[in-house]
Design a protein around this motif. Sequence first.
Motif, mmCIF file in Angstrom:
data_model
loop_
_atom_site.group_PDB
_atom_site.id
_atom_site.type_symbol
_atom_site.label_atom_id
_atom_site.label_comp_id
_atom_site.label_asym_id
_atom_site.label_seq_id
_atom_site.Cartn_x
_atom_site.Cartn_y
_atom_site.Cartn_z
ATOM 1 N N GLN A 125 0.856 -1.286 0.117
ATOM 2 C CA GLN A 125 0.152 -0.074 0.054
ATOM 3 C C GLN A 125 1.045 1.371 -0.062
ATOM 4 O OE1 GLN A 125 -3.503 0.241 0.000
ATOM 5 N NE2 GLN A 125 -4.126 -1.634 0.973
ATOM 6 N N LYS A 126 1.934 1.155 0.751
ATOM 7 C CA LYS A 126 2.836 2.456 0.899
ATOM 8 C C LYS A 126 3.533 2.678 -0.300
ATOM 9 C CE LYS A 126 6.904 3.710 3.482
ATOM 10 N NZ LYS A 126 7.956 3.259 4.321
ATOM 11 N N GLU A 128 3.474 1.047 -3.565
ATOM 12 C CA GLU A 128 2.718 0.926 -4.729
ATOM 13 C C GLU A 128 1.497 1.651 -5.001
ATOM 14 O OE1 GLU A 128 4.725 -0.495 -6.922
ATOM 15 O OE2 GLU A 128 5.908 -1.626 -5.479
ATOM 16 N N GLY A 129 0.854 2.291 -3.761
ATOM 17 C CA GLY A 129 -0.541 2.653 -3.764
ATOM 18 C C GLY A 129 -1.768 1.491 -3.712
ATOM 19 N N LYS A 130 -1.473 0.446 -3.681
ATOM 20 C CA LYS A 130 -2.378 -0.681 -3.609
ATOM 21 C C LYS A 130 -1.703 -1.858 -2.725
ATOM 22 C CE LYS A 130 -3.724 -0.028 -8.721
ATOM 23 N NZ LYS A 130 -3.814 -0.650 -9.886
#
Length: 499
Positions: A125-126, A128-130
């Motif tokens: 999440q941090k 790759e934003g996913k």
Amino acid sequence: MLSQQDIKQIAQKGITPEQIENQLNEFKTGFPFLRLEAAAGIGHGIIAPNADERKSFEAVWNAYKAEGNRIVKFVPASGAASRMFKNMFAFVDADYDTPTTDFEKKYFDNIEKFAFYDALDAVCQKNEGKGIKALMADGNYKAVAANMLKAEGLNYGQLPKGLLLFHKYSEGPRTPMEEHLVEGALYAASNGEAHVHFTVSHEHMELFKAKVAEKADMFAKKFGIKYDITFSEQKPSTDTIAANPDNTPFRNDDGSLLFRPGGHGALIENLNEIDADIIFIKNIDNVVPDRLKPETVEWKQVIAGVLVSLQKQAFEYLRLLDAGADDAQMKEIAKFVSEKLCTDAKDKKIDASYLRSKLNRPMRVCGVVKNVGEPGGGPFLTYNQDGTVSLQILESSQIDTNNEAYMKMFTQGTHFNPVDLVCAVKDYKGNAFNLPEFVDKTTGFISSKSKAGKELKALELPGLWNGAMSDWSTIFVEVPLGTFNPVKTVNDLLRDQHQ
């Protein structure tokens, strides 16, 4: 051959030029293969205690603990986990993007079962934003694997095994280091204190100390004990010189000598500095969740009970020899050495001097499991330097592969060494043995390696549970396969024993 600069470099490691000359000579001569008598088996070097005997040995161990003897759990934990992830490194570098091999498919199909899933999801999440599921839905499997392995993610490709998240619990996942703290409380605590010692590499020392600072108090409260947790590093003086194929010293690009760690046999020096009556030794990755620990705890107490029972008898016999044993007593002592310590005198004269030499030395009980095809060493009856025969753990590299009889013994051996040891390291007068004195220096090992594309020969010291303990009294006890649950690849964490 050695320049003044070389001698200065050697001295900084605490090594002498004579030691280097000896090592270079060992590259030339190699090491002799061991002479075998037989593979050990049940009734022939391996004890298989029944249920009543197990209860009796557990009682002996619990009584010994109650006497306030000092017990230490010693865990070699310096190895990096990089080999665990060899398949996943290959996937990240592959010329395809979706899981293709059976190994890759198993990893991604079961990714939510790993104890590190939540931590990996958070770094995805941090970075790759996913999260993991979204990345996999996009076909971006490599980003998931890279975030597990690389420094900007979990850095599991470089961390030691002891600090990876292995097992899930309702209160949060645990590392192998934490599982060893729990084990220490369950079978190695005495006087309300559990002494646990980890050997770690220099670059990981602060990470281990931070994890201990974070977790130890929680386990201390849980088990109502205090922890004494200590660390040591493999000594630079146990590094060995690397050689070229022609047995001359291998040099780095700057002309300096190349040294390599001497293997786990170097840890005999660390073990020698432990202040303890009894020391348990077990590999960092051989741990299970709490639901499976009762079997491990039972058998640890059994093998420890076997050890302190035999040690007590050996001490009584040594005092008898001091007092001047009569003929009947000498026969009884000789029978103990032959039958209980599985040491055959062969052509040696059995007198007080011989019996004392076989009784007054460190003693270890090794759990062995039935052979299920795992690579590694096994229990054998082997000739010693003095011509006697005793029990030893051997690796395949110590056996002459051209000797058909020996190869048959090795391939048909019924048992395997899972590194499950309990050691008695003080003599009958309460003095600590100097453990390096009991190493068989002729049991080293030479392997082929490379650096910067150049071939080299590497020298490993006699292994910790092989030649480094060659001149100890050794007893083998069959333990259940359920006590042996190593993690060699990341997918091993998907086995039932680690879920």
